[in-house]
Structures are given as structure tokens and as C-alpha cells.
Design a protein around this motif. Structure first.
Motif, PDB file in Angstrom:
ATOM      1  N   UNK A  70       0.806  -1.219   0.000  1.00  0.00           N
ATOM      2  CA  UNK A  70       0.000   0.000   0.000  1.00  0.00           C
ATOM      3  C   UNK A  70       0.842   1.274   0.000  1.00  0.00           C
ATOM      4  N   UNK A  71       2.081   1.169  -0.473  1.00  0.00           N
ATOM      5  CA  UNK A  71       2.936   2.345  -0.594  1.00  0.00           C
ATOM      6  C   UNK A  71       3.495   2.434  -2.007  1.00  0.00           C
ATOM      7  N   UNK A  72       3.605   3.666  -2.479  1.00  0.00           N
ATOM      8  CA  UNK A  72       4.231   3.932  -3.767  1.00  0.00           C
ATOM      9  C   UNK A  72       5.372   4.908  -3.529  1.00  0.00           C
ATOM     10  N   UNK A  73       6.478   4.696  -4.220  1.00  0.00           N
ATOM     11  CA  UNK A  73       7.632   5.587  -4.138  1.00  0.00           C
ATOM     12  C   UNK A  73       7.929   6.103  -5.533  1.00  0.00           C
ATOM     13  N   UNK A  74       8.049   7.415  -5.640  1.00  0.00           N
ATOM     14  CA  UNK A  74       8.272   8.087  -6.916  1.00  0.00           C
ATOM     15  C   UNK A  74       9.664   8.710  -6.887  1.00  0.00           C
ATOM     16  N   UNK A  75      10.540   8.268  -7.804  1.00  0.00           N
ATOM     17  CA  UNK A  75      11.919   8.782  -7.822  1.00  0.00           C
ATOM     18  C   UNK A  75      11.993  10.115  -8.558  1.00  0.00           C
ATOM     19  N   UNK A  76      12.983  10.923  -8.139  1.00  0.00           N
ATOM     20  CA  UNK A  76      13.190  12.251  -8.704  1.00  0.00           C
ATOM     21  C   UNK A  76      14.619  12.371  -9.208  1.00  0.00           C
TER      22      UNK A  76
END
Length: 166
Positions: free
Chosen positions: A83-89
Motif C-alpha cells: 500500500x505504498x508507492x515511491x516516486x523517484x526524482x
């Protein structure tokens, strides 16, 4: 890069963001959306201009564009774990880590496209979705929203800010 002369996002900025997610039917089919917005001024030293600069920096680090242009493909920047999403920058060692629903997570991990939106104008955290829709459409019309499309990459792992490590 589409946006110039803006600060690189900090861990503090990433942890302070308001996040909204949903699945919508668009002209290209069902798309998962992820909206990132800064809360209104809340500290000494913050101002609308400072917030705008930070959010333009975030949009730049994601390689987003104005909605009047073709939606850029910003590559596979998303990792979804439960239930977690990680968005890279670009240029950041940490990612934006956000809680998402089981439905959103399943949809995205099945290969669905994700539209990432960064709002330039502040938005109160926990703003109900019926108020988020006008924020998005108004921001798009006024050039105060930046967009890009991404997808989940199953093998990608991030340590995120704003939630537990993934």
C-alpha cells in the motif's frame, strides 16, 4: 529540462507534500493519477513565491510539462510495494513515498499508466476529492499544473520520505 532555475527538492519538501491518488477514465482509457501539492504557508520564511519555486523544482526533478503540451513520458519512476508507492526524482537521493489504496496499487502493478501531476498552488492536506477535481482542472487551464506519465517498475526499490522505507 522543461523548467529552469529552480531549487532541487529537499527531504523536508518531500515529507510535507499533500498527495491525492485516484483512477479515472480518460480519452486513452483508465489511468491512475498521483497529484502532489504543497500545503499553504505555515512557517516563518515561507511565502507563496517560495512555495511556487519549490513546486517548480519538484516538477523539474520529475521532468513534467505544462498540460498544454503533449504529456511527456518521464520513464519508469514508480515502485509500488503493498500500500505504498515511491516516486523517484532526478537529483534526489530520496523518493516521494506515499500511502495508496489496494485498488490503486493493484491497478498500477498490473502495468497501468500513471499520470503524475504537480500543482504549483498550495492545497490543504486532506482536501476532499470533490475539491481536488476543480483544483486540477483550474490549475491545468491556468498553467499552474505540471504533468507527465510514468509506470511502475517492479524491480525498482527506493527509500522514501513521507512513509516507511520500501
Amino acid at each position: 529540462m522543461l523548467i529552469e532555475s529552480v531549487p532541487t527538492p529537499t527531504a523536508g519538501l518531500l515529507a510535507s507534500l499533500g498527495v491525492w491518488f485516484w483512477i479515472d477514465l480518460t480519452e486513452v482509457g483508465h489511468v491512475a493519477f498521483l497529484l502532489l501539492a504543497h500545503p499553504p504557508v505555515r512557517r516563518e520564511g515561507e511565502s507563496p513565491a517560495v512555495i511556487e519555486s519549490r513546486m517548480r523544482g519538484l516538477a523539474s526533478a520529475l521532468e513534467l510539462a505544462h498540460p498544454s503540451t503533449q504529456l511527456p513520458d518521464i520513464g519508469p519512476r514508480l515502485a509500488v510495494h503493498g500500500r505504498y508507492a515511491a516516486l523517484s526524482l532526478n537529483g534526489c537521493q530520496t523518493a516521494v513515498c506515499v500511502p495508496v489504496s489496494t485498488e490503486w496499487s493493484r491497478f498500477v502493478t498490473a502495468g497501468a499508466p500513471v499520470a503524475v501531476a504537480v500543482g504549483i498552488d498550495p492545497l490543504l492536506p486532506r482536501t476532499p476529492f470533490d475539491a481536488v477535481r476543480p483544483y486540477v482542472s483550474d490549475g491545468a487551464q491556468r498553467g499552474r499544473l505540471f504533468l507527465g506519465k510514468t509506470r511502475a517498475e517492479p524491480s525498482r526499490k527506493f527509500i522514501g520520505v513521507g512513509g516507511p522505507p520500501v
